[in-house]
Design a protein around this motif. Structure first.
Motif, PDB file in Angstrom:
ATOM      1  N   VAL A  25       0.944  -1.226   0.066  1.00 55.51           N
ATOM      2  CA  VAL A  25      -0.039  -0.212   0.173  1.00 55.51           C
ATOM      3  C   VAL A  25       0.864   1.374   0.103  1.00 55.51           C
ATOM      4  O   VAL A  25       2.068   0.910   0.976  1.00 55.51           O
ATOM      5  CB  VAL A  25      -0.713  -0.320   1.368  1.00 55.51           C
ATOM      6  N   HIS A  26      -0.210   2.555  -0.512  1.00 52.12           N
ATOM      7  CA  HIS A  26       1.136   3.567  -0.837  1.00 52.12           C
ATOM      8  C   HIS A  26       0.261   4.489  -0.467  1.00 52.12           C
ATOM      9  O   HIS A  26      -1.040   4.494  -0.836  1.00 52.12           O
ATOM     10  CB  HIS A  26       1.288   4.058  -2.534  1.00 52.12           C
ATOM     11  N   HIS A  27       0.579   5.752  -0.063  1.00 49.02           N
ATOM     12  CA  HIS A  27      -0.522   7.232  -0.877  1.00 49.02           C
ATOM     13  C   HIS A  27       0.563   8.087  -1.746  1.00 49.02           C
ATOM     14  O   HIS A  27       1.668   7.125  -2.286  1.00 49.02           O
ATOM     15  CB  HIS A  27      -0.138   7.646   1.124  1.00 49.02           C
ATOM     16  N   GLY A 125       3.136  -1.819   3.648  1.00 51.88           N
ATOM     17  CA  GLY A 125       3.076  -0.360   3.472  1.00 51.88           C
ATOM     18  C   GLY A 125       4.931  -0.489   2.710  1.00 51.88           C
ATOM     19  O   GLY A 125       5.534  -1.408   2.556  1.00 51.88           O
ATOM     20  N   HIS A 126       4.540   0.378   1.825  1.00 52.68           N
ATOM     21  CA  HIS A 126       5.930   0.999   0.796  1.00 52.68           C
ATOM     22  C   HIS A 126       7.196   0.803   1.546  1.00 52.68           C
ATOM     23  O   HIS A 126       8.228   0.250   1.538  1.00 52.68           O
ATOM     24  CB  HIS A 126       5.753   1.923   0.022  1.00 52.68           C
ATOM     25  N   LYS A 127       6.641   1.214   2.807  1.00 51.16           N
ATOM     26  CA  LYS A 127       8.499   1.602   3.887  1.00 51.16           C
ATOM     27  C   LYS A 127       9.098   0.550   4.477  1.00 51.16           C
ATOM     28  O   LYS A 127       9.973   0.701   4.891  1.00 51.16           O
ATOM     29  CB  LYS A 127       8.149   2.834   4.413  1.00 51.16           C
ATOM     30  N   ASN A 133      10.090   7.488   2.937  1.00 50.63           N
ATOM     31  CA  ASN A 133       8.410   6.764   4.001  1.00 50.63           C
ATOM     32  C   ASN A 133       6.900   6.940   3.911  1.00 50.63           C
ATOM     33  O   ASN A 133       6.036   6.877   4.645  1.00 50.63           O
ATOM     34  CB  ASN A 133       8.480   8.778   4.620  1.00 50.63           C
ATOM     35  N   CYS A 134       6.853   6.401   2.413  1.00 50.79           N
ATOM     36  CA  CYS A 134       5.236   6.218   1.679  1.00 50.79           C
ATOM     37  C   CYS A 134       4.893   5.026   2.527  1.00 50.79           C
ATOM     38  O   CYS A 134       5.357   3.820   2.852  1.00 50.79           O
ATOM     39  CB  CYS A 134       5.757   6.008   0.754  1.00 50.79           C
ATOM     40  N   PRO A 135       3.357   4.776   3.372  1.00 49.80           N
ATOM     41  CA  PRO A 135       2.651   5.803   2.928  1.00 49.80           C
ATOM     42  C   PRO A 135       2.641   6.920   3.908  1.00 49.80           C
ATOM     43  O   PRO A 135       1.659   6.979   4.009  1.00 49.80           O
ATOM     44  CB  PRO A 135       1.342   4.602   2.777  1.00 49.80           C
TER      45      PRO A 135
HETATM   46 ZN   LIG Z   1       4.860   4.434  -2.315  1.00 49.45          ZN
END
Ligand SMILES: [Zn+2]
Length: 303
Positions: A25-27, A125-127, A133-135
């Motif tokens: 997941v990303h923002h 989470g991507h990070k 530092n995404c999401p």
């Molecule tokens: Zn991302």
């Protein structure tokens, strides 16, 4: 759940090179972006085949299809070959501190759809799988991993009442009137759980079987609110009877003490009617004359 496909156009996209085993997941670190704009950014400015994510969830809960699920994504370098990228509208690192309910609920639906389809068990989470530092620090990552659709809590839960039935046999009906069908009966002294919210007129809505029922208010004593921890007490009859047992006579006094005045006398074998509510210490309160009296317990044999 609806996945909106706006027919994004890709440039040299390879097919069938992705077998999803997890979701990342990303923002998007921005607001008010359409899926078309994301596609243009990734395709025209980054020089990719097109949008790097497989899904894009707007804050209003709309879910857009990005890159086909069968194509390797472009969202996290080390994980692209075996994952699906899901991007959330918003900047959850600097701007947005809470996720709108619509966006969260849309994600939960998408997640269950993908779990059913792929048996995917890991969400990252991507990070967690790349250097980023995404999401974002405010992204509710734990909730995103574990969450289920949230519904408004039943506000009536605080208002549950308990009561005790007082009729010898009390009909439970499927509606708030005597013309409704009888679902069953409750014996006297049954503890009932009442929902005031659904009670109507002279009828209490009670928890009964799987669908509940209605009982007439005249035949219920209310004991109090849930949470009071107080178990309802079934009041026993305070009136008892006894027989005087003395060698000579028994003094009847106007108080519960040998210092109280003698207002009369009872003989051996006389019947007395005792009210336990007013009895004190060693003395029974009895019916005697117009005002009652007290006799010592040692000289009474209860029936
Ligand atoms: Zn991302």
């Amino acid at each position: 759940m609806k996945i909106i496909d706006v027919g994004l156009r890709f440039n040299g996209l390879r097919q069938n090179n992705n077998s999803p085993k997890s979701i990342v997941v990303h923002h998007i670190e921005a607001n008010n972006w359409t899926v078309e704009r994301l596609n243009s950014l990734h395709k025209d400015e980054f020089g990719w085949a097109g949008i790097g994510y497989h899904f894009y969830i707007r804050k209003d809960g709309a879910i857009y299809r990005g890159r086909p699920e069968t194509s390797q994504g472009a969202h996290v370098a080390e994980y692209n070959t075996n994952s699906l990228g899901v991007a959330f509208e918003g900047d959850y690192h600097k701007v947005d501190k809470e996720m709108p309910q619509a966006q969260f609920n849309a994600w939960v639906e998408l997640k269950s759809y993908l779990f059913n389809k792929y048996g995917i068990i890991n969400i990252y989470g991507h990070k967690e799988v790349g250097s980023s530092n995404c999401p974002g620090q405010y992204f509710p990552l734990d909730k995103i991993k574990d969450g289920v659709i949230e519904t408004i809590e039943e506000s009536s839960i605080d208002n549950i009442l308990y009561g005790i039935t007082t009729a010898n046999v009390l009909n439970v009906r499927d509606g708030a009137s005597t013309s409704n069908s009888i679902l069953g009966t409750l014996p006297k002294g049954t503890k009932v759980k009442i929902s005031p919210q659904y009670s109507k007129g002279d009828w209490y809505s009670i928890y009964y079987g799987n669908n509940g029922g209605f009982i007439h208010k005249d035949y219920v004593n209310i004991n109090g609110q849930e949470g009071g921890l107080q178990e309802p007490i079934i009041e026993e009859n305070p009136i008892i009877y006894g027989t005087v047992k003395v060698n000579s006579v028994l003094n009847v006094r106007d108080g519960a003490s040998t210092n109280s005045s003698i207002i009369g006398r009872l003989s051996n074998g006389e019947k007395v009617k005792i009210d336990k509510r007013y009895s004190q210490g060693d003395f029974y309160s009895i019916y005697y004359g117009n005002s009652g009296g007290f006799i010592h317990k040692d000289y009474v044999i209860l029936d």
